[in-house]
Design a protein around this motif. Sequence first.
Motif, PDB file in Angstrom:
ATOM      1  N   LYS A 137      43.970 -21.188  47.510  1.00  0.00           N
ATOM      2  CA  LYS A 137      44.535 -21.987  48.608  1.00  0.00           C
ATOM      3  C   LYS A 137      44.952 -21.098  49.778  1.00  0.00           C
ATOM      4  O   LYS A 137      44.713 -21.431  50.939  1.00  0.00           O
ATOM      5  N   ASN A 138      45.564 -19.958  49.490  1.00  0.00           N
ATOM      6  CA  ASN A 138      45.945 -19.042  50.564  1.00  0.00           C
ATOM      7  C   ASN A 138      44.719 -18.400  51.207  1.00  0.00           C
ATOM      8  O   ASN A 138      44.732 -18.081  52.401  1.00  0.00           O
ATOM      9  N   SER A 139      43.659 -18.204  50.428  1.00  0.00           N
ATOM     10  CA  SER A 139      42.419 -17.671  50.992  1.00  0.00           C
ATOM     11  C   SER A 139      41.775 -18.680  51.931  1.00  0.00           C
ATOM     12  O   SER A 139      41.184 -18.303  52.947  1.00  0.00           O
ATOM     13  N   LEU A 140      41.887 -19.952  51.593  1.00  0.00           N
ATOM     14  CA  LEU A 140      41.348 -20.996  52.474  1.00  0.00           C
ATOM     15  C   LEU A 140      42.009 -20.962  53.845  1.00  0.00           C
ATOM     16  O   LEU A 140      41.368 -21.240  54.868  1.00  0.00           O
ATOM     17  N   LYS A 141      43.278 -20.610  53.885  1.00  0.00           N
ATOM     18  CA  LYS A 141      43.997 -20.564  55.164  1.00  0.00           C
ATOM     19  C   LYS A 141      43.442 -19.499  56.102  1.00  0.00           C
ATOM     20  O   LYS A 141      43.639 -19.577  57.319  1.00  0.00           O
ATOM     21  N   LEU A 142      42.739 -18.503  55.538  1.00  0.00           N
ATOM     22  CA  LEU A 142      42.126 -17.474  56.379  1.00  0.00           C
ATOM     23  C   LEU A 142      40.974 -18.034  57.194  1.00  0.00           C
ATOM     24  O   LEU A 142      40.668 -17.545  58.288  1.00  0.00           O
ATOM     25  N   ILE A 143      40.317 -19.053  56.649  1.00  0.00           N
ATOM     26  CA  ILE A 143      39.152 -19.656  57.304  1.00  0.00           C
ATOM     27  C   ILE A 143      39.538 -20.888  58.124  1.00  0.00           C
ATOM     28  O   ILE A 143      38.893 -21.224  59.107  1.00  0.00           O
ATOM     29  N   LYS A 144      40.586 -21.573  57.692  1.00  0.00           N
ATOM     30  CA  LYS A 144      41.051 -22.815  58.333  1.00  0.00           C
ATOM     31  C   LYS A 144      39.934 -23.862  58.413  1.00  0.00           C
ATOM     32  O   LYS A 144      39.559 -24.312  59.500  1.00  0.00           O
ATOM     33  N   PRO A 145      39.392 -24.267  57.269  1.00  0.00           N
ATOM     34  CA  PRO A 145      38.309 -25.260  57.280  1.00  0.00           C
ATOM     35  C   PRO A 145      38.841 -26.648  57.596  1.00  0.00           C
ATOM     36  O   PRO A 145      40.042 -26.923  57.472  1.00  0.00           O
ATOM     37  N   ASP A 146      37.940 -27.537  58.003  1.00  0.00           N
ATOM     38  CA  ASP A 146      38.319 -28.943  58.160  1.00  0.00           C
ATOM     39  C   ASP A 146      37.738 -29.804  57.042  1.00  0.00           C
ATOM     40  O   ASP A 146      38.110 -30.960  56.876  1.00  0.00           O
ATOM     41  N   PHE A 147      36.828 -29.214  56.235  1.00  0.00           N
ATOM     42  CA  PHE A 147      36.227 -29.930  55.123  1.00  0.00           C
ATOM     43  C   PHE A 147      36.029 -28.966  53.962  1.00  0.00           C
ATOM     44  O   PHE A 147      35.390 -27.916  54.126  1.00  0.00           O
TER      45      PHE A 147
END
Length: 275
Positions: free
Chosen positions: A183-193
């Motif tokens: 989840k914290n790794s996802l914040k690096l990319i800031k996806p919308d989907f």
Amino acid sequence: MYKDELSVFIPNSFLSESKDFKVRTFKVGILGRALAVFQIDNVVIYNDDHIKNENGEEDGEFIAEVLNYMNTPQYLRKSAFPIRPELKHVGILPPLRAPHHPVNSQPDVGDYRQGFTVKRNKKGTFVDIGMDKLAFCKEQLTVKKIFNFKITKIAKKEVIVTPDKPDDIYWGYNVISSNKSLKNSLKLIKPDFVVETTRYGDYIDSIFDELKLKVDEFKNIAILFGGPYSSIPEDVSSGNWEHIKLNTVPNQGTETVRTEEAVVATLSLFNILRF
């Protein structure tokens, strides 16, 4: 080139069942080829904090190192990658043959090249772009790093380049070794989907049309893969992105689907969806 940005998330437990460095290198090679074939923009190595994943951080660094090696043009590899015991089997890696890995050794004016910054002076930076002499960039750049360049002049005495990259062809993937939770790794990319691949998700054939609309709508997509011991290790739902669970290998004929197999199967389907 696709108009969206597509990121793939791989756990650092990806190699935890394989101890032989030749096998480990081969498995990462399958992954690297898939990333390039299907024009992935980012590959993020996240921390799968599983009890059996004892060497997760070290494995994550190895995965990132081999992926970066594959993504680097052959003419820069000796300069960019010092000899290390872990990389002794990189000779078995398949070449990417992507546009940023040119076959011809003598480029023309207007061509794009990746270059390794060798040294600097007060006027700029000398760059190895795979020619018989160093090119020169009239900017102060960090040395011992790889940058993208456009060739603006080729003469007997000098080759001039400027920092630039093409925007109409695929120019390789970006490797991010986060060592953070998914989840914290996802914040690096800031996806919308966010697409979570799991055998317990909706079969792709049952929601194909709906998924096609979402892929057309969203411009920053993340596809998540689990490791050899479990599916996605945590709840990644968030108000910052839309999230679905998807089975891209319905009616699988084996008890398990390996991560590299799931990556190839999933990205081939998304290649159709992104057209």
